[in-house]
Design an enzyme around this catalytic site. Structure first.
Site, PDB file in Angstrom:
ATOM      1  N   THR A  48       0.838  -1.198   0.000  1.00 46.60           N
ATOM      2  CA  THR A  48       0.000   0.000   0.000  1.00 46.60           C
ATOM      3  C   THR A  48       0.871   1.245   0.000  1.00 46.60           C
ATOM      4  O   THR A  48       1.993   1.219   0.500  1.00 46.60           O
ATOM      5  CB  THR A  48      -0.935   0.029   1.236  1.00 46.60           C
ATOM      6  OG1 THR A  48      -1.744   1.218   1.187  1.00 46.60           O
ATOM      7  CG2 THR A  48      -0.166   0.024   2.550  1.00 46.60           C
ATOM      8  N   LYS A  85      -3.641   3.409   6.325  1.00 46.59           N
ATOM      9  CA  LYS A  85      -4.060   1.999   6.282  1.00 46.59           C
ATOM     10  C   LYS A  85      -3.039   1.145   7.013  1.00 46.59           C
ATOM     11  O   LYS A  85      -3.391   0.255   7.789  1.00 46.59           O
ATOM     12  CB  LYS A  85      -4.095   1.500   4.825  1.00 46.59           C
ATOM     13  CG  LYS A  85      -5.262   1.934   3.996  1.00 46.59           C
ATOM     14  CD  LYS A  85      -5.169   1.221   2.647  1.00 46.59           C
ATOM     15  CE  LYS A  85      -6.193   1.732   1.667  1.00 46.59           C
ATOM     16  NZ  LYS A  85      -6.043   1.121   0.329  1.00 46.59           N
ATOM     17  N   ASP A 115      -8.216  -2.509  -1.022  1.00 46.35           N
ATOM     18  CA  ASP A 115      -8.874  -1.440  -1.762  1.00 46.35           C
ATOM     19  C   ASP A 115     -10.127  -1.072  -0.986  1.00 46.35           C
ATOM     20  O   ASP A 115     -10.899  -1.949  -0.586  1.00 46.35           O
ATOM     21  CB  ASP A 115      -9.210  -1.881  -3.189  1.00 46.35           C
ATOM     22  CG  ASP A 115      -9.372  -0.681  -4.101  1.00 46.35           C
ATOM     23  OD1 ASP A 115      -8.493   0.197  -4.090  1.00 46.35           O
ATOM     24  OD2 ASP A 115     -10.388  -0.598  -4.827  1.00 46.35           O
ATOM     25  N   PHE A 146      -7.369   9.248   8.887  1.00 50.07           N
ATOM     26  CA  PHE A 146      -6.878   9.685   7.579  1.00 50.07           C
ATOM     27  C   PHE A 146      -8.050   9.748   6.601  1.00 50.07           C
ATOM     28  O   PHE A 146      -9.178   9.357   6.933  1.00 50.07           O
ATOM     29  CB  PHE A 146      -5.786   8.729   7.062  1.00 50.07           C
ATOM     30  CG  PHE A 146      -6.284   7.344   6.747  1.00 50.07           C
ATOM     31  CD1 PHE A 146      -6.414   6.400   7.753  1.00 50.07           C
ATOM     32  CD2 PHE A 146      -6.632   6.988   5.450  1.00 50.07           C
ATOM     33  CE1 PHE A 146      -6.878   5.123   7.460  1.00 50.07           C
ATOM     34  CE2 PHE A 146      -7.093   5.705   5.150  1.00 50.07           C
ATOM     35  CZ  PHE A 146      -7.226   4.782   6.164  1.00 50.07           C
ATOM     36  N   GLY A 147      -7.762  10.219   5.395  1.00 50.66           N
ATOM     37  CA  GLY A 147      -8.752  10.199   4.317  1.00 50.66           C
ATOM     38  C   GLY A 147     -10.061  10.879   4.699  1.00 50.66           C
ATOM     39  O   GLY A 147     -10.095  12.026   5.152  1.00 50.66           O
TER      40      GLY A 147
HETATM   41  P1  ITT Z   1      -3.340   2.033  -1.803  1.00 51.12           P
HETATM   42  O1  ITT Z   1      -1.932   2.294  -2.214  1.00 51.12           O
HETATM   43  O2  ITT Z   1      -3.466   1.016  -0.709  1.00 51.12           O
HETATM   44  O3  ITT Z   1      -4.269   1.724  -2.974  1.00 51.12           O
HETATM   45  P2  ITT Z   1      -4.974   4.425  -1.525  1.00 51.12           P
HETATM   46  O4  ITT Z   1      -4.924   5.555  -0.549  1.00 51.12           O
HETATM   47  O5  ITT Z   1      -4.886   4.768  -2.995  1.00 51.12           O
HETATM   48  O6  ITT Z   1      -3.835   3.393  -1.105  1.00 51.12           O
HETATM   49  P3  ITT Z   1      -7.533   3.160  -2.085  1.00 51.12           P
HETATM   50  O7  ITT Z   1      -7.159   2.973  -3.522  1.00 51.12           O
HETATM   51  O8  ITT Z   1      -8.123   2.013  -1.352  1.00 51.12           O
HETATM   52  O9  ITT Z   1      -6.271   3.616  -1.222  1.00 51.12           O
HETATM   53  O10 ITT Z   1      -8.456   4.441  -2.020  1.00 51.12           O
HETATM   54  C1  ITT Z   1      -9.402   4.622  -1.052  1.00 51.12           C
HETATM   55  C2  ITT Z   1      -9.557   6.074  -0.683  1.00 51.12           C
HETATM   56  O11 ITT Z   1     -10.442   6.088   0.417  1.00 51.12           O
HETATM   57  C3  ITT Z   1      -8.236   6.710  -0.214  1.00 51.12           C
HETATM   58  O12 ITT Z   1      -8.213   8.067  -0.568  1.00 51.12           O
HETATM   59  C4  ITT Z   1      -8.289   6.566   1.296  1.00 51.12           C
HETATM   60  O13 ITT Z   1      -7.621   7.626   1.947  1.00 51.12           O
HETATM   61  C5  ITT Z   1      -9.789   6.551   1.584  1.00 51.12           C
HETATM   62  N1  ITT Z   1     -10.013   5.614   2.683  1.00 51.12           N
HETATM   63  C6  ITT Z   1      -9.817   4.263   2.673  1.00 51.12           C
HETATM   64  N2  ITT Z   1     -10.029   3.733   3.878  1.00 51.12           N
HETATM   65  C7  ITT Z   1     -10.355   4.769   4.685  1.00 51.12           C
HETATM   66  C8  ITT Z   1     -10.639   4.876   6.042  1.00 51.12           C
HETATM   67  O14 ITT Z   1     -10.618   3.822   6.845  1.00 51.12           O
HETATM   68  N3  ITT Z   1     -10.912   6.094   6.532  1.00 51.12           N
HETATM   69  C9  ITT Z   1     -10.927   7.175   5.740  1.00 51.12           C
HETATM   70  N4  ITT Z   1     -10.649   7.173   4.443  1.00 51.12           N
HETATM   71  C10 ITT Z   1     -10.350   5.974   3.912  1.00 51.12           C
END
Ligand code: ITT
Length: 185
Positions: free
Chosen positions: A7, A12, A64, A140-141
């Site tokens: 990742t 995460k 994902d 996060f996110g």
């Molecule tokens: P990878 O390298 O693992 O793919 P990513 O950040 O691109 O990392 P995803 O493709 O799964 O991850 O995209 C999911 C989006 O949703 C990403 O912007 C995350 O920050 C957000 N997200 C995923 N899980 C979350 C959580 O538990 N709380 C808040 N936001 C989350």
């Protein structure tokens, strides 16, 4: 057992480390680029990613995830990473301004490949709602704008508390059960 979580997302990674602590599964972050296709479901994205990774890696976990908002017919869903980058939490709140139907859910899909074993996928979701304004500093996110109890945002929960109820926490529990069925942890 030691396994690489592939990742780019440190948020995460922290949650995996915490959720798996003491369960005999030691995780570390790996950054192997893999193909994340544009598909209708998280499962399709994960299974495609696993097929590519299995050509060079014999053991790994990928994750994902996405935020699915009912009023927006599930958007951003599989487009969550792009939506966070372009709209951000403020952009999502702006779209939801004045909307009374605020139900949403997080989904998490985990792909796991163990040495010499068939790959498998586990998924889980967590129901909640989009808040009116961001709250809290943790997580996060989309955590600041999502609440599962309608009061505190995911950012206001400690990581332990978030993992106990979240999409990822539930999916990790299923992951551990599946791994325990084929390996001694
Ligand atoms: P990878 O390298 O693992 O793919 P990513 O950040 O691109 O990392 P995803 O493709 O799964 O991850 O995209 C999911 C989006 O949703 C990403 O912007 C995350 O920050 C957000 N997200 C995923 N899980 C979350 C959580 O538990 N709380 C808040 N936001 C989350």
């Amino acid at each position: 057992m030691r396994i690489k979580v592939i990742t780019s997302n440190p948020g995460k990674m922290r949650e995996y480390a915490q959720a798996l602590e003491g369960l005999g599964l030691d995780v570390f972050q790996g950054s192997v680029p893999y193909d994340e296709i544009q598909a209708d479901t998280l499962e399709e994205v994960v299974s495609h990613g696993m097929r590519g990774l299995m050509m060079s890696e014999d053991s790994f976990i990928i994750d994902d995830s996405g935020l699915f908002i009912d009023h927006l017919n599930g958007f951003p869903g599989v487009y969550s990473a792009y939506a966070l980058k372009t709209l951000g939490n403020q952009g999502v709140l702006k779209i939801m301004d004045g909307v009374s139907e605020r139900d949403a859910r997080f989904e998490c899909c985990i792909g796991c490949k163990l040495p010499g074993k068939e790959p498998f996928i586990v998924s889980a979701s967590c129901e909640g709602a989009i808040l009116d304004a961001p709250r809290g500093e943790g997580g996060f996110g989309f955590d600041p704008i999502f609440s599962s109890d309608g009061v505190r945002s995911f950012s206001e929960l400690g990581m332990d508390e978030k993992n106990a109820i979240s999409h990822r926490g539930q999916a990790v529990k299923k992951l551990v059960q599946r791994i325990k069925s084929v390996e001694d942890l």
